[in-house]
Design a protein around this motif. Structure first.
Motif, mmCIF file in Angstrom:
data_model
loop_
_atom_site.group_PDB
_atom_site.id
_atom_site.type_symbol
_atom_site.label_atom_id
_atom_site.label_comp_id
_atom_site.label_asym_id
_atom_site.label_seq_id
_atom_site.Cartn_x
_atom_site.Cartn_y
_atom_site.Cartn_z
ATOM 1 N N ALA A 44 0.807 -1.225 0.000
ATOM 2 C CA ALA A 44 0.000 0.000 0.000
ATOM 3 C C ALA A 44 0.838 1.272 0.000
ATOM 4 C CB ALA A 44 -0.934 0.008 1.209
ATOM 5 N N GLY A 45 2.148 1.137 -0.021
ATOM 6 C CA GLY A 45 3.007 2.308 0.091
ATOM 7 C C GLY A 45 3.166 3.119 -1.171
ATOM 8 N N GLN A 46 2.699 2.593 -2.302
ATOM 9 C CA GLN A 46 2.825 3.319 -3.560
ATOM 10 C C GLN A 46 1.950 2.644 -4.621
ATOM 11 O OE1 GLN A 46 6.718 3.017 -5.368
ATOM 12 N NE2 GLN A 46 6.925 0.845 -4.880
ATOM 13 N N GLY A 47 1.911 3.243 -5.799
ATOM 14 C CA GLY A 47 1.310 2.623 -6.969
ATOM 15 C C GLY A 47 -0.136 2.197 -6.793
ATOM 16 N N ILE A 48 -0.452 0.998 -7.293
ATOM 17 C CA ILE A 48 -1.816 0.467 -7.230
ATOM 18 C C ILE A 48 -2.312 0.429 -5.790
ATOM 19 C CG2 ILE A 48 -3.227 -1.597 -7.574
ATOM 20 C CD1 ILE A 48 -1.574 -2.250 -10.012
ATOM 21 N N GLY A 49 -1.461 -0.008 -4.872
ATOM 22 C CA GLY A 49 -1.870 -0.126 -3.479
ATOM 23 C C GLY A 49 -2.273 1.200 -2.880
ATOM 24 N N ARG A 50 -1.522 2.241 -3.157
ATOM 25 C CA ARG A 50 -1.840 3.556 -2.591
ATOM 26 C C ARG A 50 -3.148 4.096 -3.159
ATOM 27 N NH1 ARG A 50 2.547 8.303 -1.993
ATOM 28 N NH2 ARG A 50 2.991 6.984 -0.178
ATOM 29 N N GLY A 72 6.521 5.232 2.943
ATOM 30 C CA GLY A 72 5.471 5.146 1.936
ATOM 31 C C GLY A 72 4.127 4.766 2.517
ATOM 32 N N VAL A 73 4.106 3.763 3.389
ATOM 33 C CA VAL A 73 2.834 3.297 3.927
ATOM 34 C C VAL A 73 2.240 4.319 4.894
ATOM 35 C CG1 VAL A 73 3.729 2.003 5.929
ATOM 36 C CG2 VAL A 73 1.652 1.224 4.765
ATOM 37 N N GLU A 74 3.090 5.045 5.614
ATOM 38 C CA GLU A 74 2.577 6.077 6.519
ATOM 39 C C GLU A 74 2.007 7.253 5.732
ATOM 40 O OE1 GLU A 74 5.797 6.943 9.163
ATOM 41 O OE2 GLU A 74 5.333 5.242 10.494
ATOM 42 N N GLU A 75 2.614 7.571 4.591
ATOM 43 C CA GLU A 75 2.080 8.630 3.737
ATOM 44 C C GLU A 75 0.717 8.234 3.179
ATOM 45 O OE1 GLU A 75 5.030 9.336 0.789
ATOM 46 O OE2 GLU A 75 6.266 10.629 2.068
ATOM 47 N N THR A 76 0.595 6.967 2.802
ATOM 48 C CA THR A 76 -0.695 6.489 2.305
ATOM 49 C C THR A 76 -1.757 6.570 3.404
ATOM 50 O OG1 THR A 76 0.394 4.971 0.750
ATOM 51 C CG2 THR A 76 -1.921 4.543 1.259
ATOM 52 N N ALA A 77 -1.400 6.134 4.605
ATOM 53 C CA ALA A 77 -2.338 6.180 5.727
ATOM 54 C C ALA A 77 -2.790 7.611 6.005
ATOM 55 C CB ALA A 77 -1.698 5.566 6.972
ATOM 56 N N GLU A 78 -1.862 8.549 5.964
ATOM 57 C CA GLU A 78 -2.207 9.945 6.206
ATOM 58 C C GLU A 78 -3.148 10.470 5.123
ATOM 59 O OE1 GLU A 78 -2.578 13.519 8.036
ATOM 60 O OE2 GLU A 78 -1.710 11.663 8.817
ATOM 61 N N GLY A 79 -2.889 10.068 3.884
ATOM 62 C CA GLY A 79 -3.778 10.462 2.795
ATOM 63 C C GLY A 79 -5.180 9.912 2.992
ATOM 64 N N CYS A 80 -5.295 8.695 3.482
ATOM 65 C CA CYS A 80 -6.603 8.090 3.749
ATOM 66 C C CYS A 80 -7.333 8.830 4.860
ATOM 67 C CB CYS A 80 -6.443 6.619 4.123
ATOM 68 S SG CYS A 80 -5.918 5.549 2.765
ATOM 69 N N ARG A 81 -6.577 9.228 5.888
ATOM 70 C CA ARG A 81 -7.196 9.962 7.007
ATOM 71 C C ARG A 81 -7.721 11.322 6.551
ATOM 72 N NH1 ARG A 81 -2.076 8.273 9.702
ATOM 73 N NH2 ARG A 81 -2.518 6.204 10.587
ATOM 74 N N LYS A 82 -7.009 11.957 5.638
ATOM 75 C CA LYS A 82 -7.460 13.243 5.109
ATOM 76 C C LYS A 82 -8.765 13.093 4.329
ATOM 77 C CE LYS A 82 -2.918 15.460 4.831
ATOM 78 N NZ LYS A 82 -1.866 16.012 3.937
ATOM 79 N N LEU A 83 -8.989 11.878 3.818
ATOM 80 C CA LEU A 83 -10.225 11.596 3.091
ATOM 81 C C LEU A 83 -11.343 11.160 4.036
ATOM 82 C CD1 LEU A 83 -8.703 9.701 0.039
ATOM 83 C CD2 LEU A 83 -9.802 11.952 -0.013
ATOM 84 N N CYS A 217 -5.595 -8.524 -14.033
ATOM 85 C CA CYS A 217 -4.426 -8.847 -14.860
ATOM 86 C C CYS A 217 -4.153 -7.709 -15.835
ATOM 87 C CB CYS A 217 -4.659 -10.149 -15.618
ATOM 88 S SG CYS A 217 -4.762 -11.600 -14.576
ATOM 89 N N PRO A 218 -3.511 -6.656 -15.384
ATOM 90 C CA PRO A 218 -3.310 -5.483 -16.249
ATOM 91 C C PRO A 218 -2.196 -5.669 -17.270
ATOM 92 C CG PRO A 218 -2.308 -5.108 -14.123
ATOM 93 C CD PRO A 218 -3.025 -6.427 -14.020
ATOM 94 N N TYR A 219 -2.279 -4.871 -18.327
ATOM 95 C CA TYR A 219 -1.170 -4.727 -19.261
ATOM 96 C C TYR A 219 -0.018 -4.057 -18.511
ATOM 97 C CZ TYR A 219 -4.722 -5.036 -23.010
ATOM 98 O OH TYR A 219 -5.729 -5.407 -23.849
ATOM 99 N N PHE A 220 0.985 -3.643 -19.261
ATOM 100 C CA PHE A 220 2.077 -2.886 -18.675
ATOM 101 C C PHE A 220 1.552 -1.553 -18.142
ATOM 102 C CE2 PHE A 220 4.297 -5.427 -21.979
ATOM 103 C CZ PHE A 220 5.020 -6.218 -21.117
ATOM 104 N N ILE A 221 1.969 -1.226 -16.916
ATOM 105 C CA ILE A 221 1.478 -0.018 -16.255
ATOM 106 C C ILE A 221 2.591 1.023 -16.210
ATOM 107 C CG2 ILE A 221 0.461 0.915 -14.147
ATOM 108 C CD1 ILE A 221 -0.362 -1.954 -13.440
ATOM 109 N N ASN A 222 2.211 2.253 -16.398
ATOM 110 C CA ASN A 222 3.167 3.352 -16.323
ATOM 111 C C ASN A 222 3.383 3.720 -14.858
ATOM 112 O OD1 ASN A 222 4.802 5.520 -16.821
ATOM 113 N ND2 ASN A 222 3.189 6.851 -17.603
ATOM 114 N N ASN A 223 4.294 2.958 -14.199
ATOM 115 C CA ASN A 223 4.585 3.217 -12.783
ATOM 116 C C ASN A 223 6.079 3.044 -12.541
ATOM 117 O OD1 ASN A 223 5.011 0.460 -12.811
ATOM 118 N ND2 ASN A 223 3.235 -0.042 -11.560
ATOM 119 N N ASN A 224 6.464 2.819 -11.295
ATOM 120 C CA ASN A 224 7.886 2.764 -10.956
ATOM 121 C C ASN A 224 8.517 1.389 -11.143
ATOM 122 O OD1 ASN A 224 7.969 5.475 -10.182
ATOM 123 N ND2 ASN A 224 7.259 5.004 -8.113
#
Length: 282
Positions: A44-50, A72-83, A217-224
């Motif tokens: 959940a720290g980045q990409g699809i998970g975030r 990364g995961v703490e940033e995601t958690a903070e973003g969720c709390r803001k929502l 099952c995605p195609y190639f994703i534009n991520n990291n």
């Protein structure tokens, strides 16, 4: 010859998926509410998970976020709390079974029973087989498929007691079509697709029709994962598109993406056949 067959199979899937998407424009599918559900997302720290975490947060779910990357995961958690969501961040290495078990026990004790499990964490090594280190191959399988077993074994029992829940497998196009220089990754994703299919049928055989399954099952994703990615065979899709399709699949209790359909698994007694879906491709 194998490449030709792979391309023909891919073409059939693509044509079918576009046709099905056209039908769905005129026959909307009812979406379920996930408000109040306890949702655990690995990676959940980045990409699809975030982005998937944010989508559940908007829908008032309680988020349990796992990732090996603490920041990364703490940033995601903070973003969720803001929502407006209640979010809990855990640092978990999904390549280590014991860490998964310890974290899962803590989640069950301190927060409650997970009702939606999103197995998203993944690793990727791009190299020819002989150049790929043994430890890289081992970790690929530990994260991309074995972790699915450990998380599911920890959280499925509670779902079975209530006959309610959802298990999500984030796989890849590489789980259907072989790709050179990605042998370990592709093999692990073939296994993830197989895990999803077998679990779906097993739940149906046990009569647990209230527990849904979804596989992406995605195609190639534009991520990291892969830098400067380009391909002439399949499109490179945006991360936001992938997550939107994933959420559609979860909320509609079916597979999602440009190729998806329900199929039934018949049983001899003719009662309540399993409802499942063929995997979605983006």
């Amino acid at each position: 010859m194998n490449l030709v067959l792979d391309l023909l199979w891919f073409a059939v899937i693509l044509i079918y998926s576009y046709a099905e998407s056209l039908v769905k424009l005129f026959i909307p599918v009812k979406r379920k509410s996930v408000s109040g559900e306890i949702v655990l997302i690995t990676g959940a720290g980045q990409g699809i998970g975030r982005l998937t975490s944010y989508e559940f947060a908007k829908r008032h779910s309680t988020l349990i976020l796992w990732d090996i990357n603490k920041r990364g995961v703490e940033e995601t958690a903070e973003g969720c709390r803001k929502l407006g969501a209640n979010a809990h961040a855990f640092v978990v290495d999904c390549s280590i079974r014991e860490e998964i078990y310890r974290a899962a026990e803590k989640v069950k004790k301190d927060i409650g029973d997970v009702s939606i499990l999103v197995n998203n964490a993944g690793v990727l090594t791009t190299a020819d087989l002989l150049s790929t280190q043994d430890k890289q191959i081992q970790k690929t399988f530990e994260v991309n498929i074995l972790a699915h077993y450990w998380t599911t074994k920890m959280f499925l029992p509670a779902m079975m007691k209530t006959n309610h829940g959802h298990i999500v497998t984030v796989a890849s196009l590489a789980g259907y079509v072989t790709i050179p220089f990605m042998i370990a990754y592709s093999s692990s994703k073939f296994a993830a697709v197989g895990f999803h299919k077998a679990l779906t049928e097993e739940l149906a055989a046990l009569g647990k029709h209230g527990i849904n399954t979804t596989c992406l099952c995605p195609y190639f994703i534009n991520n990291n994962f892969v830098k400067n990615l380009s391909t002439r065979l399949v499109p490179v899709v945006k991360l936001e598109t992938v997550v939107a399709q994933l959420m559609d699949g979860i909320l509609c209790n079916q597979k999602n993406g440009y190729c998806s359909t329900n199929y039934e698994i018949p049983f001899a007694n003719g009662k309540n056949p399993a409802r499942s879906c063929i995997e979605g491709f983006l």
